[in-house]
Scaffold this motif. Structure first.
Motif, mmCIF file in Angstrom:
data_model
loop_
_atom_site.group_PDB
_atom_site.id
_atom_site.type_symbol
_atom_site.label_atom_id
_atom_site.label_comp_id
_atom_site.label_asym_id
_atom_site.label_seq_id
_atom_site.Cartn_x
_atom_site.Cartn_y
_atom_site.Cartn_z
ATOM 1 N N THR A 1 0.816 -1.178 0.174
ATOM 2 C CA THR A 1 0.299 -0.167 0.344
ATOM 3 C C THR A 1 0.912 0.831 0.008
ATOM 4 O O THR A 1 0.321 2.178 -0.408
ATOM 5 C CB THR A 1 -1.020 0.727 0.867
ATOM 6 O OG1 THR A 1 -1.683 -0.776 0.918
ATOM 7 C CG2 THR A 1 -1.747 1.221 1.008
ATOM 8 N N ALA A 2 2.388 1.135 0.889
ATOM 9 C CA ALA A 2 2.915 2.702 0.865
ATOM 10 C C ALA A 2 3.474 2.777 -0.316
ATOM 11 O O ALA A 2 3.393 4.127 -1.138
ATOM 12 C CB ALA A 2 3.955 2.266 1.960
ATOM 13 N N LEU A 3 4.345 1.661 -0.985
ATOM 14 C CA LEU A 3 4.423 1.489 -3.006
ATOM 15 C C LEU A 3 3.637 3.321 -3.555
ATOM 16 O O LEU A 3 3.486 3.769 -4.566
ATOM 17 C CB LEU A 3 4.270 0.945 -3.464
ATOM 18 C CG LEU A 3 5.900 -0.063 -2.397
ATOM 19 C CD1 LEU A 3 5.827 -1.472 -3.428
ATOM 20 C CD2 LEU A 3 7.225 0.421 -2.386
ATOM 21 N N GLY A 4 2.240 2.421 -3.433
ATOM 22 C CA GLY A 4 0.702 3.097 -4.092
ATOM 23 C C GLY A 4 0.583 4.406 -4.158
ATOM 24 O O GLY A 4 0.602 5.630 -4.826
ATOM 25 N N GLY B 1 10.577 1.594 -12.545
ATOM 26 C CA GLY B 1 9.385 2.377 -13.160
ATOM 27 C C GLY B 1 8.825 2.905 -12.412
ATOM 28 O O GLY B 1 8.082 4.032 -12.455
ATOM 29 N N VAL B 2 8.141 1.901 -11.575
ATOM 30 C CA VAL B 2 6.253 2.888 -10.665
ATOM 31 C C VAL B 2 7.478 3.508 -9.781
ATOM 32 O O VAL B 2 6.531 4.539 -9.120
ATOM 33 C CB VAL B 2 6.777 1.102 -9.849
ATOM 34 C CG1 VAL B 2 5.641 1.521 -9.068
ATOM 35 C CG2 VAL B 2 6.104 -0.024 -10.802
ATOM 36 N N LEU B 3 8.077 3.557 -9.147
ATOM 37 C CA LEU B 3 9.072 4.545 -8.513
ATOM 38 C C LEU B 3 10.781 4.799 -8.758
ATOM 39 O O LEU B 3 11.460 4.488 -9.032
ATOM 40 C CB LEU B 3 8.440 4.160 -6.443
ATOM 41 C CG LEU B 3 7.202 4.281 -6.107
ATOM 42 C CD1 LEU B 3 7.205 3.986 -4.616
ATOM 43 C CD2 LEU B 3 6.588 5.757 -5.982
ATOM 44 N N ARG C 1 0.338 14.026 -7.294
ATOM 45 C CA ARG C 1 -1.076 14.527 -7.059
ATOM 46 C C ARG C 1 -1.513 14.536 -5.441
ATOM 47 O O ARG C 1 -2.434 15.058 -5.153
ATOM 48 C CB ARG C 1 -1.330 12.902 -7.742
ATOM 49 C CG ARG C 1 -1.643 12.219 -8.957
ATOM 50 C CD ARG C 1 -2.078 11.433 -9.371
ATOM 51 N NE ARG C 1 -3.536 11.131 -10.102
ATOM 52 C CZ ARG C 1 -4.218 10.732 -10.601
ATOM 53 N NH1 ARG C 1 -3.326 9.441 -11.157
ATOM 54 N NH2 ARG C 1 -5.442 10.873 -10.563
ATOM 55 N N ILE C 2 -0.226 14.461 -4.852
ATOM 56 C CA ILE C 2 -0.515 14.642 -3.318
ATOM 57 C C ILE C 2 1.152 15.930 -3.093
ATOM 58 O O ILE C 2 2.100 14.872 -3.466
ATOM 59 C CB ILE C 2 -1.109 13.789 -2.669
ATOM 60 C CG1 ILE C 2 0.279 12.641 -2.231
ATOM 61 C CG2 ILE C 2 -2.254 12.812 -3.059
ATOM 62 C CD1 ILE C 2 0.288 10.911 -0.977
ATOM 63 N N ASP C 3 0.946 15.668 -1.792
ATOM 64 C CA ASP C 3 1.922 16.797 -1.145
ATOM 65 C C ASP C 3 1.873 15.763 0.014
ATOM 66 O O ASP C 3 1.400 15.531 0.692
ATOM 67 C CB ASP C 3 2.008 17.645 -1.139
ATOM 68 C CG ASP C 3 3.549 18.109 -0.263
ATOM 69 O OD1 ASP C 3 3.920 17.101 0.669
ATOM 70 O OD2 ASP C 3 3.130 19.604 -0.470
ATOM 71 N N MET D 1 3.093 6.148 -2.471
ATOM 72 C CA MET D 1 4.153 6.892 -3.086
ATOM 73 C C MET D 1 4.694 6.979 -4.519
ATOM 74 O O MET D 1 4.562 8.354 -4.652
ATOM 75 C CB MET D 1 5.579 6.154 -2.862
ATOM 76 C CG MET D 1 5.645 6.112 -1.180
ATOM 77 S SD MET D 1 5.944 7.901 -0.079
ATOM 78 C CE MET D 1 7.186 8.242 -0.840
ATOM 79 N N THR D 2 3.474 6.560 -5.391
ATOM 80 C CA THR D 2 3.445 6.709 -6.508
ATOM 81 C C THR D 2 2.354 8.361 -6.755
ATOM 82 O O THR D 2 2.408 8.732 -7.507
ATOM 83 C CB THR D 2 2.868 5.524 -7.212
ATOM 84 O OG1 THR D 2 1.120 5.399 -7.075
ATOM 85 C CG2 THR D 2 3.257 4.513 -7.708
#
Length: 426
Positions: free
Chosen positions: A98-101, A295-297, A110-112, A103-104
């Motif tokens: 979930t944390a990876l999501g 490429g995801v993060l 899209r968020i700070d 951080m994307t």
């Protein structure tokens, strides 16, 4: 009288020295022996296999990784066969993914990470209270430092019982673990201290949905799981009878209930040992010059997630979505996450970013087998006792500490009795 006072002072000093030496020795592993000679991966795999077989969980999948590549595996099951592609429900290990999501969304602008989380929410708000809700940010939610005091723990919903909506669950989770009221609220100053909060990850689940306009499950599949090659993994509950789904077992080896979760981000990823190995590999340089993150993060974001963001008792314990288990001797930490849920689900994935070595353990039917074996791997790799092993062995540590203290006190009393002043004979 002077000798008696001196004896008392020596006894008090001996107690203090004993406590310091015993606790330091416990934390540093002075009294422990590794499962195998350092560097001998084959011997460690053999020892871990023996321990797993002796414990005899209902289902288990173990994968050992050396320099980024699987080098050994072991699987067992009381029911249908288990292999490296078998799906397990992995409880709180879900939080790492979930944390990876989250951080994307940060990388995509899209968020700070440090903006009030309420900025991005449409369907629910943190209830007003004694503390400033504006201090609750994605960074603090990921590191369990947002001041939330729910302490969740989700027990899940039995088949046939309707799931709550996310806003309903955040207001009061009907499936809160025993002893929890299920209310997600700010109960201490945000940023002040670490306090585990499953509700914080349910809030992040809502954040992902409100920001993207997609379901959490769909976004995670598209943005994280598929790009990382985790083709078997899903946050969608597989139907009963789904192929290659591990059975659910209790401590006695009997079949247990397959619970469902509203709080999927916190507790309900289904994944396999092979897919978790792919997740670990994605944190390392890949073939043909592939960068960590695939490429995801970006590599920089992965490093930020591993940077210490929370401390307890003077030790770095948490990054952004990952546990910092022990120093790795290369300026960083062994990192990963564990999962544990009723009746007896236990999972663990840990790796060393410096060496590419790691371990994945997914099991059902033995409440702490995965955490214990993963802790043994950390000690074998680093010579350090990891944070979870310290907690698991707290009772044994306390018993040893008290036993030594009692012996010192008895010795002090005996010596004091012998040196006590005596009345002169008449």
């Amino acid at each position: 009288m002077r000798r008696l006072i001196l004896t008392a002072l020596v006894t008090v000093c001996a107690l203090a020295v004993w406590a310091a030496v015993f606790l330091a020795g416990t934390l540093e592993g002075w009294w422990r022996r590794p499962l195998a000679p350092p560097g001998d991966a084959a011997a460690f795999m053999a020892a871990a296999t023996r321990l797993a077989d002796a414990e005899g969980p209902g289902a288990l999948s173990l994968l050992l990784i050396e320099r980024g590549r699987p080098m050994g595996e072991h699987h067992l099951s009381r029911g249908a066969p288990v292999d490296r592609d078998t799906l397990f429900q992995v409880a709180s290990l879900s939080k790492w993914v979930t944390a990876l999501g989250v951080m994307t969304l940060v990388e995509g602008g899209r968020i700070d990470l440090d903006a009030p989380v309420d900025t991005y929410l449409n369907r629910w708000r943190l209830p007003p209270g004694d503390f400033d809700n504006r201090g609750v940010t994605a960074r603090r939610l990921l590191s369990h430092t947002a001041g939330l005091t729910d302490g969740l723990g989700y027990a899940g919903f039995a088949p046939g019982r309707p799931l709550q909506s996310l806003p309903e669950s955040l207001t009061r989770a009907a499936d809160a673990s025993p002893g929890r009221d299920g209310v997600v609220r700010v109960g201490q100053p945000p940023g002040e201290a670490w306090r585990y909060s499953g509700g914080g990850y349910t809030l992040l689940q809502l954040l992902i949905e409100d920001v993207t306009g997609e379901t959490f499950e769909a976004y995670m599949q598209r943005a994280v799981l598929q790009p990382l090659g985790m083709a078997r993994s899903t946050f969608v509950t597989p139907p009963e009878g789904a192929p290659n789904l591990a059975g659910f077992y209790d401590e006695d080896g009997g079949l247990a209930t397959h619970y469902r979760f509203t709080a999927a981000a916190a507790a309900a990823l289904y994944t396999s040992a092979a897919d978790m190995a792919r997740l670990i590999q994605a944190h390392l340089p890949g073939p043909d010059g592939a960068l960590p993150g695939r490429g995801v993060l970006s590599p920089a974001t992965l490093e930020e997630m591993r940077r210490p963001h929370a401390r307890q008792m003077g030790a770095d314990i948490w990054g952004l979505g990952v546990v910092l288990y022990a120093p790795n001797g290369a300026g960083g930490h062994i990192v990963g996450h564990d999962g544990n849920n009723e009746p007896a689900i236990n999972t663990a994935a840990r790796f060393d970013p410096a060496s590419g070595d790691g371990i994945v353990l997914l099991e059902s039917g033995a409440p702490l087998l995965a955490t214990r074996l993963a802790g043994e791997w950390v000690f074998w790799r680093t010579g350090k006792v990891d944070a979870f092993m310290v907690l698991m062995e707290a009772r044994k540590t306390l018993t040893g500490l008290v036993a030594g203290a009692v012996l010192i006190l008895v010795a002090g009393i005996v010596v004091g009795w012998r040196v006590r002043p005596r009345k002169a004979a008449a």
